[in-house]
Design a protein around this motif. Structure first.
Motif, short mmCIF file in Angstrom:
data_model
loop_
_atom_site.label_atom_id
_atom_site.label_comp_id
_atom_site.label_asym_id
_atom_site.label_seq_id
_atom_site.Cartn_x
_atom_site.Cartn_y
_atom_site.Cartn_z
N GLN A 29 0.82 -1.21 0.00
CA GLN A 29 0.00 0.00 0.00
C GLN A 29 0.85 1.26 0.00
OE1 GLN A 29 -2.81 -0.08 3.24
NE2 GLN A 29 -3.56 -2.13 2.70
N ARG A 30 2.00 1.20 0.69
CA ARG A 30 2.85 2.38 0.80
C ARG A 30 3.79 2.54 -0.40
NH1 ARG A 30 3.27 5.57 4.50
NH2 ARG A 30 5.46 6.00 3.99
N GLU A 31 3.76 1.60 -1.31
CA GLU A 31 4.62 1.71 -2.48
C GLU A 31 4.18 2.90 -3.34
OE1 GLU A 31 6.22 -1.01 -6.25
OE2 GLU A 31 4.77 -1.80 -4.79
N PHE B 239 5.59 10.41 0.97
CA PHE B 239 5.85 10.92 2.32
C PHE B 239 6.15 9.78 3.28
CE2 PHE B 239 2.53 13.77 0.47
CZ PHE B 239 3.35 14.87 0.24
N PRO B 240 6.97 10.05 4.30
CA PRO B 240 7.15 9.05 5.36
C PRO B 240 5.87 8.91 6.17
CG PRO B 240 8.29 11.09 5.92
CD PRO B 240 7.82 11.24 4.49
N ALA B 241 5.82 7.89 7.01
CA ALA B 241 4.60 7.59 7.77
C ALA B 241 4.20 8.76 8.66
CB ALA B 241 4.81 6.33 8.60
N LEU C 245 -1.17 10.05 -2.47
CA LEU C 245 -0.57 10.87 -1.41
C LEU C 245 -0.52 10.14 -0.08
CD1 LEU C 245 -2.26 14.32 -2.21
CD2 LEU C 245 0.02 13.54 -2.85
N VAL C 246 -1.52 9.30 0.17
CA VAL C 246 -1.57 8.54 1.42
C VAL C 246 -1.98 7.11 1.09
CG1 VAL C 246 -2.13 10.56 2.84
CG2 VAL C 246 -3.97 9.18 1.86
N SER C 247 -1.75 6.22 2.03
CA SER C 247 -2.12 4.82 1.85
C SER C 247 -3.50 4.57 2.44
CB SER C 247 -1.09 3.91 2.54
OG SER C 247 -1.07 4.17 3.94
#
Length: 511
Positions: A346-348, A352-354, A400-402
C-alpha cells in the motif's frame, strides 16, 4: 472568611464614586441617577407626579416585562392613594408596603440603586423618602427548558440548563429536595458583574474544597466574565499550584441537571454562572470523565461494560496514530508477515514518510471537524461527512496517502467522540500530536517515554486540592465501587458488605 456575597475590590472601586446618599427630593434623585448613568437611552423612567405622593418607577428597557410592572407596582400604588391619600401624605414610606412583588432591602445610596438596576431589577423612588427599593421578578423570560443540545440522552431526564441562573437553581431544587441544599451568591467581572452561585449540600460537602473554590473566585481580577469557560480558566490558573500547561480539565462541564445533582450528592460543589447553560463541578478525578449519569439508569453490568469501552476508545484516540508511525517506521518485525507485506504494498509509491502522512491526514480531519461545527446545523454534518469521504478517497487515488492511514485516522476520530465529556476528549486531541512526534523520533521507546511522563503528570495534578488520579493513586477503596466498575446500587445495603465498606471508609478518613 469574607462574606460570600461581598463584591470584589475592583467592583467596589468602580462603584465608589456613586456612594452618594439619596435626598427626599424625587426629581433631584432621578436627575442625579440619570447623570450617573450618562442619560442612557435604554433607561425607562415612569414618573407619577400628579398624585398626592409622587413616585417614580425606573428600569432598563427590554430587561423587564412592562405589563407585570404595571400590575404589580404602578396600579397598586396609584389605587392606594385614591383610597387613603392622607395616610401616605403623612408618611410617604408606607407607600412601599403596597408593592406587590419581592422587594430588596432599603437602598440608601445611588450605588445601591445602580447595582439593583444592573442586575435587572426595578427601582421605586417616592417623594419625601430618602430610601428606595428594588423589586425583583420582572425579568423578560428566556428560552424554555429543553433537551440538552450537546449531551444526548438515551435514557434519563430530557431537560437541560438554560441561560437564566434562577431557572437553573430551581432545576436543582426540584432534583434535590433536601433542606441541607445551599446556594451562595458571588459576583465576578468589574464591568459585567456576572452573578455566580455555588450549590452544595451543607452536611456532605468537603469544607476544604468549598473554601478553596470561594477563595479562588474572590481573588479573580478581570473586566468580564460571560461564560463558565472563562471562569473555569480563571479559577484553574490561580494560585501557587496552578497547572496552566496541563491539557487535562479539572472541572466537569455539563448542561444536565441530573448529572450536577448526582455530583452534589457526592459532596462536590457546583458553580452556576448566569448567562450560560453550562455548569461547573469541582473537584473531579480522571475516571470521572468516563462516567455518565446514564450509567445509573441502566443495569450495572452493561454500565461497567460501556465504561471499559470508553476507556479503550480514549486509549485508541491517543495511541493509535503513534503506534502506526512507530511500528511501520522502526519496528516492522512486530507485525505479522502477511500484514507487513500488505502495508508495504500500500505504501509503495507514497512520497511521504509515515509521520508526514499521518500528520497530514490528522490535520485535514481536524479542519473538517471544526468546519462542520462552525457551519450552519442544516449543512454542517453533510459537509464534514462528504468532505471526509471525498478527500480520503481522492488522497488515496492520488497516491498521497495509503488506505491503511485512512482507516487509522477514521478510527481515531470516531474514538475521540466516545468520551461523555467533550472538554476531556480535547486533551487527547492535543496530546495525540505530541505523541506522534515522539513516535517519529524514537519509535516505541518514545511512546513509552512520553506515556511515563504523562502518568507522572496525572499523578501530580489536583482538583481543588484533591488528587486527580484518585482512586488509583492514592488508592481509595471507598470510591473503587464506582470507578472502573459500576457496582450494583444495592451493594451498600447488603448486610455482610456494609461493615466492610464502612470500615474501609473510616480507615481512609482517619488515615
Amino acid at each position: 472568611m469574607r462574606r460570600l456575597d461581598k463584591r470584589n475590590d475592583d467592583i467596589e472601586e468602580t462603584l465608589r464614586p456613586y456612594e452618594v446618599p439619596l435626598s427626599n427630593d424625587l426629581t433631584k434623585n432621578i436627575d442625579q441617577l440619570l447623570t450617573f448613568l450618562g442619560h442612557s437611552e435604554d433607561i425607562d423612567v415612569a414618573r407619577f407626579n400628579h398624585l398626592p405622593v409622587p413616585f417614580a418607577v425606573i428600569h432598563f428597557e427590554a430587561m423587564n416585562n412592562e405589563d407585570m410592572i404595571t400590575d404589580a407596582i404602578n396600579s397598586p400604588l396609584m389605587k392606594s392613594q385614591d383610597r387613603k391619600a392622607d395616610l401616605f401624605t403623612s408618611d410617604p414610606s408606607l407607600l412601599f408596603s403596597k408593592i406587590q412583588g419581592t422587594k430588596s432591602v432599603p437602598l440608601h445610596t445611588f450605588k445601591d440603586l445602580i447595582e439593583e438596576l444592573l442586575h435587572g431589577n426595578v427601582i421605586v423612588l417616592v417623594e419625601g423618602c430618602t430610601i428606595g427599593y428594588g423589586v425583583h421578578g420582572f425579568l423578560v423570560e428566556t428560552r424554555n427548558v429543553d433537551e440538552p443540545q450537546n449531551q444526548t440522552v438515551i435514557r434519563g431526564p430530557k431537560e437541560g440548563f438554560v441561560e437564566n441562573i434562577n431557572v437553573n437553581s430551581s432545576l436543582l431544587r426540584r432534583k434535590i429536595r433536601n433542606p441541607q441544599l445551599r446556594f451562595k451568591t458571588m459576583t465576578v467581572g468589574r464591568s459585567t458583574q456576572t452573578e455566580i452561585r455555588l450549590c452544595y449540600l451543607e452536611d456532605e460537602v468537603d469544607k476544604d474544597v468549598l473554601n478553596e473554590v470561594i477563595r479562588r473566585i474572590e481573588n479573580i481580577r478581570t473586566e468580564e466574565v460571560y461564560e463558565s469557560g472563562m471562569l473555569e480558566e480563571l479559577i484553574d490558573d490561580y494560585g501557587k499550584k496552578h497547572r496552566w500547561y496541563s491539557p487535562f480539565p479539572v472541572a466537569r462541564t455539563t448542561e444536565r441537571p441530573d448529572t450536577v445533582s448526582s455530583e452534589i450528592q457526592e459532596g462536590k460543589v457546583a458553580v452556576i454562572v448566569d448567562g450560560t447553560p453550562f455548569v461547573l463541578v469541582y473537584p473531579m478525578t480522571f475516571l470521572s470523565y468516563f462516567q455518565a449519569a446514564e450509567d445509573y439508569y441502566q443495569r450495572f453490568d452493561f454500565a461497567s461494560f460501556i465504561r471499559f469501552i470508553r476507556l479503550g476508545a480514549f486509549g485508541i484516540s491517543l495511541y493509535l496514530p503513534s503506534l502506526y508511525i512507530a511500528i511501520t517506521t522502526y519496528h516492522p518485525e512486530l507485525v505479522a508477515t502477511d500484514l507487513l507485506i500488505n502495508l508495504a504494498a500500500q505504501r509503495e509509491g507514497i512520497p511521504f514518510p509515515a509521520f508526514i502522512e499521518t500528520l497530514l491526514m490528522e490535520v485535514i480531519f481536524e479542519i473538517l471537524r471544526e468546519g462542520g461545527v462552525r457551519m450552519p446545523r442544516t449543512i454542517g454534518p453533510a459537509i464534514s461527512i462528504v468532505g471526509a469521504i471525498v478527500l480520503g478517497d481522492s488522497a488515496v487515488r492520488a497516491g498521497l496517502v495509503s488506505p491503511a492511514i485512512v482507516i487509522v485516522v477514521s478510527l481515531t476520530a470516531i474514538s475521540s467522540f466516545v468520551a461523555p465529556a467533550y472538554n476531556f476528549s480535547i486533551s487527547a486531541r492535543i496530546l495525540r500530536f505530541v505523541m506522534m512526534i515522539f513516535a517519529a523520533t524514537t519509535g516505541l521507546y518514545g511512546v513509552m517515554f512520553f506515556s511515563t511522563i504523562l502518568l507522572i503528570h496525572l499523578c501530580s495534578l489536583d482538583s481543588m486540592g484533591k488528587p486527580y488520579f484518585s482512586p488509583i493513586a492514592p488508592i481509595n477503596f471507598k470510591h473503587h465501587k464506582d470507578g472502573f466498575f459500576r457496582f450494583p446500587l444495592w451493594v451498600k445495603n447488603v448486610p455482610f458488605l456494609r461493615p466492610w465498606i464502612q470500615h474501609k471508609a473510616k480507615k481512609e478518613n482517619t488515615g
